[in-house]
Structure formats: C-alpha cells, structure tokens
Design a protein around this motif. Sequence first.
Motif, mmCIF file in Angstrom:
data_model
loop_
_atom_site.group_PDB
_atom_site.id
_atom_site.type_symbol
_atom_site.label_atom_id
_atom_site.label_comp_id
_atom_site.label_asym_id
_atom_site.label_seq_id
_atom_site.Cartn_x
_atom_site.Cartn_y
_atom_site.Cartn_z
ATOM 1 N N MET A 255 0.829 -1.206 0.000
ATOM 2 C CA MET A 255 0.000 0.000 0.000
ATOM 3 C C MET A 255 0.863 1.256 0.000
ATOM 4 O O MET A 255 0.585 2.231 -0.714
ATOM 5 C CB MET A 255 -0.933 -0.001 1.206
ATOM 6 C CG MET A 255 -1.813 1.238 1.321
ATOM 7 S SD MET A 255 -2.998 1.419 -0.023
ATOM 8 C CE MET A 255 -4.302 0.340 0.576
ATOM 9 N N GLN A 259 0.702 3.991 -2.933
ATOM 10 C CA GLN A 259 0.337 5.378 -2.660
ATOM 11 C C GLN A 259 1.471 6.353 -2.973
ATOM 12 O O GLN A 259 1.227 7.548 -3.175
ATOM 13 C CB GLN A 259 -0.067 5.535 -1.178
ATOM 14 C CG GLN A 259 -1.308 4.754 -0.798
ATOM 15 C CD GLN A 259 -2.596 5.451 -1.220
ATOM 16 O OE1 GLN A 259 -2.645 6.091 -2.263
ATOM 17 N NE2 GLN A 259 -3.626 5.324 -0.418
ATOM 18 N N LEU A 272 -8.313 -1.076 1.530
ATOM 19 C CA LEU A 272 -7.747 -2.172 2.325
ATOM 20 C C LEU A 272 -8.331 -2.155 3.724
ATOM 21 O O LEU A 272 -8.324 -1.124 4.400
ATOM 22 C CB LEU A 272 -6.219 -2.043 2.393
ATOM 23 C CG LEU A 272 -5.485 -3.063 3.276
ATOM 24 C CD1 LEU A 272 -5.676 -4.478 2.754
ATOM 25 C CD2 LEU A 272 -3.991 -2.714 3.361
ATOM 26 N N LEU A 285 -8.949 -6.771 0.437
ATOM 27 C CA LEU A 285 -8.534 -5.696 -0.460
ATOM 28 C C LEU A 285 -9.573 -5.570 -1.575
ATOM 29 O O LEU A 285 -9.679 -6.444 -2.438
ATOM 30 C CB LEU A 285 -7.159 -5.997 -1.054
ATOM 31 C CG LEU A 285 -6.559 -4.942 -1.991
ATOM 32 C CD1 LEU A 285 -6.249 -3.652 -1.238
ATOM 33 C CD2 LEU A 285 -5.293 -5.475 -2.674
#
Length: 331
Positions: A255, A259, A272, A285
């Motif tokens: 993640m 991101q 998530l 997810l």
Amino acid sequence: MALRLFLSLLFASFCLAFPSAYTRNSTNICPQLEIALGNASIISPSETDYPSLSSENWSHTAWRKPSCIARPSATPDLQKVVRLLTTQKIPFAIRSGGHSPSPFAANIDNGVLIDMSSFNHTQYLPQRNEAIVGAGGRWLGVYNELDRYNVTAVGGRVVDVGVGGLILGCGLSYLSDLYGLTCDNVVNFEMVLANGSVANANANHNQDLFQAMKGGANNFGVVTTFTLKTYSINQVWGGIKSYSLDQLPALLAAMQEYQSNPNKDLYANLMLQAFTTNATVGAVLNMVYLKPVVNASAFAPFYSIPTTGDTTKIQSLTQMMSGQRVPPLPR
C-alpha cells in the motif's frame, strides 16, 4: 440569498437542539403530524413497524427511541413536517440510509425522526449527462438505474449506504481520483428550509447555500433531491482479494508503494481493511480499475502477495461494488 442562508442556519439550531435548549413536547407533536400527513405516514412506539424502523440504522450505537417516526412520501408532506417541528421547537433527526456509527447519528431519543426512505427515485437526464437522485435512496438503487444507460455517478463505495448522508458529508468514491468528492459533482440541491419553503441551491441561485451544503451535513435544510453529474463508466476490472492476517505487513508495504507513486493511475482505486479481531476474515482488499483492463500495472505491488480468495474479473462497476461483503462483526 442572505435570507436563504439565515433560514438554513435557523434550521440547524432546531435540528441540533439538545434537551436543555428547549422545553420539549415531542409526544404531543405526533398526533398533530398524524393529522397533517395521515396515520400511515407517522409511526408511533405502539405500532408493529416501530422496533424495526427505530433500529434500522446500521450501527447499534445509533439505535434510539424517537417519540414517533415521520415518513413523508412527497415534498409537500415534508414541508408540513418541517413547519410543525420548527414552529414548535421540537428536536428532530433526519435519516437517509443511517450508516453512520456516531451516537445519535440519524436518530433521536424523545424527538421526531424524519425517515426519508420514500424519496428514493433516480431519473437520468441524457441530454444533460445528469441524474436527479432522491435523498432517501441507497446507492445500489442509483447505480442499477444508471446502468441501464451505461453511465454511473460519483457515489458510495458501499452500495447499501444512503445517498443523503454520503453526499452531505462530502463523500469518497472509487471515481474520486478522476472527478473529486461526491459533493463536488452535485449540480443542484433541492431542499426544504426551516420555514417550510423549498429552495434550490446551485451555481446560479443561492450560491452561498450551494457552497455551504458541500460538507454541511444536515445543518441547513432537509434535502429532497440531488442533481448529479454522470460519467460513461460501466465495465471495469475489479473485485476482492482476501488474505490471511500474517500477510498484513506485506499488504501495508504494498500500500505504501502504491500510494507513493508520483504518477498515480487515476483509474486505479482500492480499499484495504484488516479485521484484526477476527482471523477467519483476515484482510480484505477491494480493488477496481475503471476500465476493462486485466491486472493493470498500477496494482503491481500487490500481485505477488499470496491470497486466500480472489473474485477479480471484468464486470460492471455495480457488480464489483455489490460483491463487497460486510463481515459479521459487532457494530
């Protein structure tokens, strides 16, 4: 314009009233509402529907005991309800879908609950690429109607969430990277103000109220309909990938990588959730690519992590969101 905003602020003072603010007589208002709307539209504690309606809110923390529940079926009925409540200074709450877990969110003790569930229509306007959506609907109903025209709206990621609460709280969507928050896509708010009058707030009329409504919750009036922009998105790639809890460190690392991409793909979105108190659920997810493209590179950080389940495929966006499950956890 200033009068409109004043009436809206006056409305907030009634809607948010606490027991010490006014001398309540909420029990006596219920027979008056029955006369104004008819017995079928006012549910009292003695009626068989009352227990289910007073506890319809998604979270137990928002279950309350209103003096009665008003269920207006059209705008003129809603105007009557608002006029009676505000002129007599009766505390009240407004419920669209009732998804918020906050105590007293969309419910009330010893006051009147306005249930907006009858305002649940969706009308698509193809010549304007817009849809008029009732404030008491759920997002699944909105999406199903718009699917008939192969378009969608910037709306809730969970299809059972109410339209009104999500929009008035700004609203995150799987389309937000492309088109902003849900409230950014409102073209017009039709609403009932504190004096019972109907106002429209948009870029050309009542502009101050139009801005205030974007994140203003239910503090400025009771919204009856939202006019929303629509977009030509239907078939997508997406679904749910499930993981055991021991994969959580790898998921969080993925993640962070996802991101941190300075050139994020705006068509990629995900959510998530790790259910750390229930290992049988594990981590979930929800992922979607807003084009029918399998295994888009935007999700590459996640592909090497072993799954316990995988429903990702080419499907409609509505089907993808409808496939999301709510684990049986206390709420």
